[in-house]
Design an enzyme around this catalytic site. Structure first.
Site, PDB file in Angstrom:
ATOM      1  N   ASP A 115      14.900  34.099 -25.091  1.00 48.00           N
ATOM      2  CA  ASP A 115      15.067  32.845 -25.860  1.00 48.00           C
ATOM      3  C   ASP A 115      14.793  33.147 -27.286  1.00 48.00           C
ATOM      4  O   ASP A 115      13.484  33.412 -27.890  1.00 48.00           O
ATOM      5  CB  ASP A 115      14.038  31.957 -25.464  1.00 48.00           C
ATOM      6  N   LYS A 168      17.004  30.797 -37.751  1.00 49.29           N
ATOM      7  CA  LYS A 168      18.098  30.494 -36.957  1.00 49.29           C
ATOM      8  C   LYS A 168      19.048  29.482 -37.767  1.00 49.29           C
ATOM      9  O   LYS A 168      20.154  29.194 -37.160  1.00 49.29           O
ATOM     10  CB  LYS A 168      17.577  29.933 -35.677  1.00 49.29           C
ATOM     11  N   ASP A 214      15.167  18.610 -25.080  1.00 52.77           N
ATOM     12  CA  ASP A 214      14.631  19.737 -25.802  1.00 52.77           C
ATOM     13  C   ASP A 214      14.204  19.507 -27.005  1.00 52.77           C
ATOM     14  O   ASP A 214      14.961  19.457 -28.098  1.00 52.77           O
ATOM     15  CB  ASP A 214      15.748  20.995 -25.842  1.00 52.77           C
ATOM     16  N   GLU A 270      21.340  27.172 -24.342  1.00 51.53           N
ATOM     17  CA  GLU A 270      20.149  26.880 -23.955  1.00 51.53           C
ATOM     18  C   GLU A 270      19.835  25.815 -22.659  1.00 51.53           C
ATOM     19  O   GLU A 270      18.971  26.011 -21.778  1.00 51.53           O
ATOM     20  CB  GLU A 270      19.359  26.437 -24.986  1.00 51.53           C
TER      21      GLU A 270
END
Ligand code: ADP
Ligand code: MG
Length: 614
Positions: free
Chosen positions: A18, A80, A201, A179
């Protein structure tokens, strides 16, 4: 004498990673259940932070996070957000970051630390290297391959850039996995039973909600929504404001511009927040040396009142995602929590009230994605063949055709991997090359879509327009990377392109492009119709002229056809509207219809044969 038998091949070890905006970690499945891999201190989470120290060291993870106080302009976090995007696209993003982001070659963003320039992929690679090293130490064996997760809305370029980062880190990335899909797997929702899953999330700086449909072991992302700037960091900020207000003396603004104070306060705020997830009240005495000590007590009720509007924003996104999926809340079978911020009790409570179902809580929300990736990794290593995973692409993909229209080959929400081939031809006689432009988006005109790449197919033998048969194939692989190839049938000449990582799209842009297409549907339709009609009229003029030259028609008929062709040509040359063009086409059709079919068709055949012989 015979050689000693070779040692049995060791089972292939593939880990799940992850690679998060805030934290990263690895997990592996050995046997039935996956487990996370911890460092020597027993910690599974590696803060996704890289510090380029002035003394030349490069620190990663907790050591780097600790230096955010001291070296704000040399400590890179949230990288990211930059990966797989152009400098222009991250301009707004960069203004929020304390380190410097500049435009480098090919318009790609570079992180400027002193005189050095680092690509976002290189920074990600540092994080991946650390995660890999922890995994190797925990497993006492080398790790070569991994499944790496990305948000469901990551586009081709962002996925490709993630693979590039893996390659830089010496990791063979076998698969890029969404994800939410990984999270669903971790919660044991493995496709043996059909159902609809809502994955919520809430991480450090981003919020994503995805609706997954599981059918016959196939996972499909029906819809995604979210907010790229909403997460635990915002909760921290609210508490940080209270801490600053509790400092005695001086003007608040000057304190806030001091990065040292700001960072210390942020760190203390996060600590307070985490304590409030399990306690009803938390106390803080933060000593800031000469600046004084901030003392305060925060109750959970106060904290909840402060964050309630933010939590409400996530619920709005949930409702939108459910609606985009064409569903209603009661259709949700399972709710899955992902991200450290879903440990906040108010978040769980509000979500449960909205959906009317208790979320699964048996997996640590900040480990779920890695655990799911480990399950998928194990499947790819060939140890479990019971699962098949499919994801969807976020925006339609197509090529520009004559006149600037876009012909879509792969429609939005198609499951991947997918491949579509369609035949095209040339628009001009004797054309020996064609330019192919690949576009992404929902609009009808190329100008309104996003140009992903261009290439040229050369070496087509000269033929009349419309005769060459060019097969264009769009292939989106399981990682969501697009490859386009064009092949001319007769000669077999071929050309192709793989989409390069300068064209990243943010989720906000994906959403905007979709909304645009809905908003402009009517005008787009009209524009598209006009282009199609113009193309048709041009083809008619060409075809009829050729046939006229060959057919032996009585002079009066030749004259009538000639007149209609001339009239249509005049319309094409001028700025005729659709109705006029249509009338011109109809008029031409009418006069040519009076000519016997066989005359025309034999003439056309003759014309084509002659063209070919040339
Ligand atoms: P990402 O997916 O963005 O990498 P994570 O899932 O690791 O992020 O979540 C990180 C966030 O979770 C941080 O804001 C952190 O403060 C928050 N967090 C972690 N544990 C808790 C907790 N017990 N209570 C509240 N927030 C928490
Ligand atoms: Mg995450």
């Amino acid at each position: 004498m015979t050689a000693a038998p070779p040692p049995p091949p060791s089972p292939r070890l593939v880990v799940g990673i992850d690679l998060g905006t805030t934290n990263s970690l690895a997990a592996v499945r050995a046997g039935k259940l996956p487990h996370v891999l911890r460092d020597r201190d027993g910690q599974p989470l590696v803060p996704s932070v890289v510090c380029y120290h002035p003394d030349g060291r490069v620190l990663v993870g907790r050591e780097a996070k600790a230096l955010r106080l001291e070296l704000p302009d040399r400590t890179v976090f949230s990288v990211k957000r930059l990966v797989g995007r152009s400098a222009r696209e991250v301009e707004a993003e960069a203004t929020r970051l304390p380190y410097r982001v500049v435009a480098g070659e090919r318009g790609l963003p570079r992180i400027a630390i002193g005189d050095a320039r680092h690509s976002p992929e290189a920074v990600s690679a540092r994080i991946l290297q650390r995660v890999k090293a922890i995994a190797e130490e925990a497993l006492a064996q080398p790790v070569q391959a991994a499944v790496i997760t990305v948000p469901a809305w990551f586009d081709d370029a962002q996925r490709q850039a993630t693979k590039d980062a893996a390659a830089l880190a010496g990791i063979d990335c076998l698969r890029i996995l969404n994800e939410p899909t990984a999270a669903a797997l971790a919660y044991g929702i493995d496709g043996k039973k059909d159902g609809t899953v809502l994955v919520y999330d809430l991480g450090g700086g981003t919020f994503d909600v995805s609706i997954l449909r599981i059918e016959d072991g196939v996972f499909r992302v029906l819809a995604t929504a979210g907010d790229t700037h909403l997460g635990g960091d915002d909760f921290d900020q609210l508490l940080a404001d209270r801490i600053l207000a509790a400092l005695p003396g001086a003007v608040p603004a000057t304190r806030q511009s001091d990065p040292f104070v700001l960072q210390a306060v942020r760190a203390a705020a996060e600590g307070l927040k985490i304590r409030l997830s399990s306690a009803n009240e938390a106390e803080l005495a933060l000593d800031l040396g000469p600046r004084g000590t901030a003392r305060l007590t925060v109750t959970r009720a106060e904290f909840e009142a402060a964050i309630a509007p933010l939590v409400q924003r996530t619920l709005d996104c949930v409702q939108r995602a459910v609606k985009d999926a064409g569903l209603r809340l009661p259709a949700i079978d399972d709710v899955v929590l992902v991200g450290g911020s879903t440990r906040v009790p108010l978040v769980r409570e509000r979500l449960r009230n909205l959906v009317g179902k208790a979320p699964h809580t048996d997996v640590d929300p900040d480990l779920a994605v890695a655990l799911g990736a480990a399950i998928q990794a194990d499947v790819l290593a060939g140890n479990d063949r019971s699962l098949l995973l499919l994801d969807v692409i976020p925006l339609s993909l197509g090529i520009e055709t004559l006149g600037g229209a876009v012909q879509k080959l792969i429609l939005r929400n198609s499951t991947i991997p997918t491949s579509v081939t369609e035949e095209f031809s040339t628009g001009v006689d004797g054309q020996t090359s064609v330019d192919l432009s690949i576009h992404q988006g929902e609009r009808e005109l190329a100008a309104d879509c996003r140009l992903l790449g261009r290439f040229q197919l050369r070496g087509i033998p000269p033929m009349p327009a419309g005769l060459p048969r060019i097969a264009v194939t769009f292939l989106v692989d399981a990682d969501g990377v697009l490859r386009v190839t064009a092949r001319e049938h007769r000669t077999g000449v071929e050309a192709g392109i793989q989409v390069v990582p300068t064209f990243g799209l943010s989720r906000d842009e994906v959403r905007r492009m979709m909304l645009d297409s809905i908003e402009h549907a009517q005008t787009d339709y009209v524009a598209r119709e006009a282009i199609d009609l113009r193309n048709k009229a041009e083809a008619m003029v060409r075809g009829t002229r050729k046939a006229l030259a060959l057919a032996e028609l009585p002079p009066d008929q030749t004259w009538a056809v000639h007149k209609a062709v001339k009239a249509l040509e005049a319309l094409l040359a001028g700025a005729a509207d659709t109705a006029a063009l249509k009338a011109g086409c109809d008029a031409l059709t009418e006069v040519t219809a009076t000519i016997a079919d066989d005359v025309i068709s034999s003439a056309v055949t003759k014309a084509l044969r002659e063209e070919e012989r040339r």
